[in-house]
Design a protein around this motif. Structure first.
Motif, PDB file in Angstrom:
ATOM      1  N   SER A  16      49.224  47.841  37.902  1.00  0.00           N
ATOM      2  CA  SER A  16      48.511  47.534  39.132  1.00  0.00           C
ATOM      3  C   SER A  16      47.020  47.372  38.933  1.00  0.00           C
ATOM      4  CB  SER A  16      48.751  48.634  40.173  1.00  0.00           C
ATOM      5  OG  SER A  16      48.221  49.872  39.704  1.00  0.00           O
ATOM      6  N   VAL A  17      46.574  47.325  37.671  1.00  0.00           N
ATOM      7  CA  VAL A  17      45.135  47.299  37.437  1.00  0.00           C
ATOM      8  C   VAL A  17      44.481  46.040  37.988  1.00  0.00           C
ATOM      9  CG1 VAL A  17      45.196  46.186  35.184  1.00  0.00           C
ATOM     10  CG2 VAL A  17      43.377  47.791  35.694  1.00  0.00           C
ATOM     11  N   ALA A  18      45.231  44.963  38.148  1.00  0.00           N
ATOM     12  CA  ALA A  18      44.640  43.723  38.635  1.00  0.00           C
ATOM     13  C   ALA A  18      44.757  43.564  40.146  1.00  0.00           C
ATOM     14  CB  ALA A  18      45.286  42.522  37.952  1.00  0.00           C
ATOM     15  N   ALA A  19      45.207  44.569  40.840  1.00  0.00           N
ATOM     16  CA  ALA A  19      45.440  44.455  42.277  1.00  0.00           C
ATOM     17  C   ALA A  19      44.238  43.992  43.085  1.00  0.00           C
ATOM     18  CB  ALA A  19      45.946  45.791  42.825  1.00  0.00           C
ATOM     19  N   PRO A  20      42.971  44.300  42.681  1.00  0.00           N
ATOM     20  CA  PRO A  20      41.849  43.820  43.486  1.00  0.00           C
ATOM     21  C   PRO A  20      41.790  42.313  43.646  1.00  0.00           C
ATOM     22  CG  PRO A  20      41.113  45.582  42.060  1.00  0.00           C
ATOM     23  CD  PRO A  20      42.528  45.269  41.659  1.00  0.00           C
ATOM     24  N   GLY A  21      42.478  41.532  42.830  1.00  0.00           N
ATOM     25  CA  GLY A  21      42.575  40.104  43.092  1.00  0.00           C
ATOM     26  C   GLY A  21      41.737  39.207  42.216  1.00  0.00           C
ATOM     27  N   SER A  22      40.728  39.738  41.553  1.00  0.00           N
ATOM     28  CA  SER A  22      39.895  38.927  40.675  1.00  0.00           C
ATOM     29  C   SER A  22      39.138  39.858  39.752  1.00  0.00           C
ATOM     30  CB  SER A  22      38.898  38.099  41.490  1.00  0.00           C
ATOM     31  OG  SER A  22      37.928  38.962  42.065  1.00  0.00           O
ATOM     32  N   GLN A  23      38.591  39.272  38.698  1.00  0.00           N
ATOM     33  CA  GLN A  23      37.838  40.102  37.760  1.00  0.00           C
ATOM     34  C   GLN A  23      36.626  40.732  38.447  1.00  0.00           C
ATOM     35  OE1 GLN A  23      35.529  38.265  34.523  1.00  0.00           O
ATOM     36  NE2 GLN A  23      36.563  39.672  33.132  1.00  0.00           N
ATOM     37  N   ALA A  79      47.469  40.377  30.446  1.00  0.00           N
ATOM     38  CA  ALA A  79      46.054  40.095  30.183  1.00  0.00           C
ATOM     39  C   ALA A  79      45.508  39.116  31.220  1.00  0.00           C
ATOM     40  CB  ALA A  79      45.882  39.538  28.773  1.00  0.00           C
ATOM     41  N   GLU A  80      46.287  38.099  31.574  1.00  0.00           N
ATOM     42  CA  GLU A  80      45.831  37.153  32.598  1.00  0.00           C
ATOM     43  C   GLU A  80      45.656  37.847  33.942  1.00  0.00           C
ATOM     44  OE1 GLU A  80      46.705  32.873  32.737  1.00  0.00           O
ATOM     45  OE2 GLU A  80      48.508  33.419  31.608  1.00  0.00           O
ATOM     46  N   GLN A  81      46.593  38.739  34.271  1.00  0.00           N
ATOM     47  CA  GLN A  81      46.497  39.462  35.535  1.00  0.00           C
ATOM     48  C   GLN A  81      45.268  40.367  35.566  1.00  0.00           C
ATOM     49  OE1 GLN A  81      50.354  41.269  35.434  1.00  0.00           O
ATOM     50  NE2 GLN A  81      51.328  39.633  36.598  1.00  0.00           N
ATOM     51  N   ARG A  82      44.799  40.744  34.378  1.00  0.00           N
ATOM     52  CA  ARG A  82      43.579  41.548  34.284  1.00  0.00           C
ATOM     53  C   ARG A  82      42.355  40.671  34.033  1.00  0.00           C
ATOM     54  NH1 ARG A  82      46.067  46.498  30.548  1.00  0.00           N
ATOM     55  NH2 ARG A  82      47.410  47.352  32.179  1.00  0.00           N
TER      56      ARG A  82
END
Length: 983
Positions: A99-106, A395-398
């Motif tokens: 779920s580390v990428a949940a905020p939606g963008s880098q 990695a892309e999701q992050r």
């Protein structure tokens, strides 16, 4: 254990930084040195000091002999977060690796991470330690830069360690260090080798030797250990275990010292130490070395297949492992020890161990794809391909494009070993191409190969997707016509098999639901058509896609301007249901703005921003703002200062939390800085950042830089940039060019030629300019183009034709209304009528120019108009008024550092008997204000609050002050300001 010696200065510095952090002044400490020099020991000392306070210590590290996942050190730091009711809970997006990428963008991830640490800081001071970043991933370094820049006023101490002998000039950390030092006022601690005195203290703390033997041992250690603390300690342990140092009746004596210096000192010493372990313990340590730098006893036992308590006890006693600093499991005291043990494992045995480790991790409820993929690769297991693809997707999701590409590259190699894997190979090639979106040249190779492979194997859905991305990529490379043709072919292929293409797009984008391929592909086509000058076609494609008049949404059926003031939530939801995306709206905004349909252009940008705001997608809002500023705001909405501020703040807030602003979203901000008179900041951006390789954005960015060079009077630099943009000069065809700003480079080149007195060349440029506008049917640029033609005729002494064209330019600029163009047109008409002697008409034109320049807050234009007014007052024989206007224009031009205006001002001043006073420091008035507050000890945040400017703007001013005064710190600037009486 042996004491920490020779590090009194570094410990003192860390103590000071710790106290400052506890008091609310956060800092970054950069600790570097060769392997074994004592970085880890110094950090342990810091943890001990922090434990004596109420500070919370969180530690993470990057590791060798493994595949560091995106944000690996930060995720380890989070995993060690204590369960304490007094501390804020972990945010949901950090609750699991998935779920580390949940905020939606880098950028949003950066913002959320920063907010989490700030939240902790409100409860307890925080010490964040990141070790061994020479093995770190790029996203971790990007997050480091963001956090480090924004802790100045927070109770956070951030400590980073790395091996300086492990990073080359190409290493991301090497490239990041100058920016870290410049932006954060970091404390640099470069650990030196121990000297003879330091080693003497180390020996004396453990071994009570006679004076002679003490000196003999110190010289031996210094000669073989070369002042490296780890080498020195290992030498002492080896001597003691071998009996070369013995204790009898409480007295130590030297039995034997070998003078032989052998290669691989640490490897040899560790191997000699391990030879004294039981065979079972040594074998268990080899398993541990395969597991990682730190690990739990339970996982160690699962790989071993039996209890490890006995082996662990022996390894702990012999200092091969120790209790982990997190309190969870055990770890190797130093990476070199783990590396040395791992090197003793034979290749067949390594493969066997990695296979066992992979199976153990696969039994976890949510196994980490990076960990699984790494071990399966080392084991030579065919399952590695599947897990490498998963690791790439993670990695892309992050938002770690480089890491994603690396995983997909490994996956491609692994896939080729699996029988019947052709579809998977094509899919991986597409993923590789997409992950290189900011590197179109490399991306193009993989996408072309993917298309050809899919086509030759009869996989039409894969071929359509690959051809679509290949076409987009060609447009980004400047092969516009071929790229657009490929995108259109891909759309035609998709009509035959939409469901299959939708499933592939879902997989490529990691979406839970299939994507609508027609909307995705056609929206992109509409955007590319708009950004390459096919405006009418872009609008037609976009509007045919949805099949109804999109303008009517906001008015719920009433197609009037009053009805279309805003969009409701229902409107936004309907667009999302249809699959309409930001590409579609940005394409419309660009195309309609270029065609002069300003209300509809603004409507498209407004809807895009509303949709993104509803989804809280700030980075993409920045991209929209990037397009809107130069293609709509500055030409048509220039006097809407509230809107300009809003758009600029999107950039500046994003820049606070993201380092990839320059990758995709810079040219609009460059124009903002240029027209708003923030030239120092623009110069700094130009110095630091190369324009992105994305063709249309590169084109527009170079235009902004060429215009700045023109305004500065650096004609050679401006011509060089124009030559890069238009390789055939005035005769360059518009077919394969960018058109976000219609014929902008021609206007710049013509203006430079006029200023340089080369009227024939100016004519050539303007003929090319008019051809480009006619080809594209653009309205944007026509008024300014007519003004340039008017200047050409005036230079040829045809004042009547110049007047006629200037009047046409004014009419063109009034419908649609173009305030910025009107400023220059009225100013020119004022100068023209001044020459004719109609001073009242000149005064009226200049009044309108001045009012517009002030209303639009455009300093460069304002300075030029003030100069024209001063010349008019001089002509009227009003030297007092002329002198006052001259001084006002001089203040603006001096702050801008605009030599052409200053030279004209000096000439007029000479006629008035007025000499310009030059501040010897070279600082602008705003910089002097910032310097005064800096001298009072105020932080960037306090300065920003007092001057009502953004904190990022303060940082730019401080950097400019240090550059102009040739200093390297805020304290030095404060001292210099007092010494030179600048404040």
């Amino acid at each position: 254990s042996l004491p920490l010696v020779g590090r009194e200065q570094e410990i003192g510095a860390l103590q000071h930084l710790l106290r400052s952090a506890i008091d609310g002044s956060g800092r970054l400490a950069l600790v570097s040195g060769e392997a074994g020099i004592g970085k880890t020991s110094l950090v342990r000392q810091l943890r001990t000091m922090a434990a004596e306070t109420d500070a919370l210590v969180m530690t993470g590290a990057a590791y060798d002999l493994t595949s560091t996942p995106p944000y690996g050190p930060w995720l380890e730091l989070i995993r060690n977060y204590p369960e304490d009711s007094d501390l804020p809970p972990l945010p949901e997006f950090l609750s699991s690796p998935d779920s580390v990428a949940a905020p939606g963008s880098q950028a949003e991830l950066h913002r959320a991470m920063l907010a989490f640490f700030q939240h902790i800081g409100r409860v307890r001071p925080v010490v964040l330690i990141l070790e061994d970043l020479h093995w770190s991933d790029q996203p971790s370094l990007e997050l480091l830069r963001v956090i480090a820049r924004l802790i100045e006023d927070e109770p956070i101490l951030l400590v980073v360690t790395w091996r300086d002998d492990e990073i080359t000039r190409q290493h991301p950390l090497y490239q990041l260090l100058p920016a870290l030092v410049r932006e954060t006022n970091a404390e640099r601690l470069e650990l030196r080798q121990l000297n003879e005195t330091d080693i003497g203290e180390l020996v004396q703390a453990r071994f009570a030797l006679s004076e002679g033997e003490h000196q003999m041992l110190v010289r031996y250690l210094l000669r073989l250990g070369d002042g490296n603390p780890l080498f020195t300690v290992e030498l002492l342990r080896t001597l003691e275990r071998q009996g070369d140092l013995q204790q009898e009746d409480g007295v130590w004596r030297i039995v034997n010292l070998s003078d032989e210096r052998v290669p691989g000192l640490i490897q040899q010493m560790i191997e000699r130490r391990t030879s004294e372990l039981s065979q079972q313990t040594f074998g268990s340590l080899q398993i541990a070395a395969t597991l990682g730098q730190s690990f739990s006893l339970q996982r160690w036992e699962r790989v071993t297949g039996d209890s490890v308590s006995e082996f662990a006890e022996e390894a702990l006693e012999t200092h091969f492992i120790e209790e982990a600093s997190s309190g969870r499991g055990v770890e190797f005291p130093h990476a070199l020890i783990r590396q040395a043990i791992y090197a003793t494992i034979s290749l067949p045995r390594r493969r066997e161990l990695h296979a066992k480790v992979a199976d153990v991790y696969l039994a976890d409820p949510n196994p980490d794809p990076d960990v699984i993929a790494w071990h399966l690769m080392q084991a030579g297991d065919l399952r590695a391909a599947e897990w490498l693809i998963r690791a790439g997707e993670q990695a892309e999701q992050r938002f770690a494009k480089n890491e994603a590409f690396a995983r997909y590259s490994d996956a491609l190699e692994a896939v080729d070993k699996v029988p019947g894997s052709e579809p998977s190979r094509v899919a991986v090639l597409v993923k590789m191409g997409r992950s290189l979106v900011i590197d179109p040249v490399r991306s193009n190779e993989y996408l072309r190969t993917a298309y050809e492979t899919a086509r030759d194997s009869g996989k039409q859905a894969f071929a359509a997707v690959a051809l679509f991305y290949h076409g987009k990529n060609l447009v980004n490379l400047g092969e516009v016509q071929r790229g657009l043709n490929y995108v259109q072919q891909a759309i035609a292929m998709t009509r035959e098999i939409p469901d299959e293409v939708a499933e592939i797009l879902r997989w490529v984008h990691h979406q839970s639901e299939p994507r609508n391929p027609f909307y995705e592909m056609t929206s992109s086509l509409a955007l590319y058509m708009a950004s390459t000058g096919r405006y009418q076609e872009s609008v037609k494609i976009a509007e045919q896609l949805i099949g109804f008049d999109w303008r009517m949404l906001a008015g719920h059926g009433e197609h009037t301007r009053e009805a279309r003031k805003g969009f409701s939530e229902e409107d936004v939801d309907r667009f999302y249901e249809l699959g309409i995306n930001v590409n579609w709206l940005c394409g419309l905004g660009i195309a309609l703005g270029a065609l002069g349909e300003t209300e509809d252009s603004k409507l498209a940008f407004s809807l895009a921003d509303t949709m993104l705001s509803e989804r809280d997608d700030r980075p993409v809002r920045v991209i929209v703002a990037n397009t809107q500023l130069p293609s709509h705001h500055f030409p048509y909405d220039t006097d809407n200062l509230a809107e300009r501020t809003r758009l600029a703040e999107l950039f500046e807030e994003h820049a606070q939390i993201s380092q990839d602003l320059h990758d995709l979203t810079l040219f609009g901000y460059e124009y903002y800085l240029l027209y708003s008179g923030k030239w120092h900041q623009l110069r700094e951006l130009i110095e630091i950042y190369e324009p992105t390789s994305m063709f249309d954005l590169w084109f527009a960015s170079l235009c902004a830089r060429a215009r700045l060079a023109w305004y500065e009077g650096d004609f050679e630099r401006a011509r060089t940039l124009i030559a890069e943009l238009l390789t055939d000069g005035p005769h360059t065809s518009p077919d394969d060019q960018a058109f976000v700003l219609p014929a902008e480079p021609h206007r710049i080149a013509a203006g430079i030629a006029i200023d340089a007195g080369d009227i024939d060349l100016a004519r050539e440029w303007m003929v090319g300019h008019d051809h480009w506008l006619d080809w594209s049917e653009a309205v944007h640029g026509r008024a300014t183009g007519l003004l340039l033609w008017s200047r050409i005729h005036l230079a040829e002494n045809d004042a009547d034709r110049a007047q006629e064209l200037a009047d046409q330019a004014r009419q063109q600029a009034e419908c649609p209304r173009q305030p910025m163009a009107l400023i220059a047109i009225h100013r020119f008409l004022g100068e023209l009528t001044t020459r004719r002697g109609d001073l009242d008409a000149a005064s009226e034109h200049l009044r309108q120019s001045l009012e517009l320049a002030e209303a639009c807050a455009l300093p460069f234009e304002l300075a030029l108009t003030l100069l024209a007014q001063a010349e008019l007052e001089f002509r009227r024989d009003n030297p007092g008024n002329a002198s006052s206007l001259l001084t006002e224009a001089q203040d603006i031009a001096t702050q801008l550092e605009a030599p052409p205006i200053l030279e004209r001002l000096d000439r007029l001043g000479a006629k008035l008997g007025q000499r310009r006073v030059v501040d010897p420091s070279g600082l602008s008035s705003r910089e002097l204000e910032v310097l005064a507050l800096l001298t009072q000890g105020k932080s960037n945040r306090e300065i920003a609050d007092e001057l009502f400017i953004a904190r990022s703007t303060v940082m730019h001013h401080v950097a400019s002050i240090l550059r102009k005064l040739d200093l390297d710190s805020r304290s030095a600037a404060a001292a210099e300001a007092v010494r030179r009486q600048l404040v």
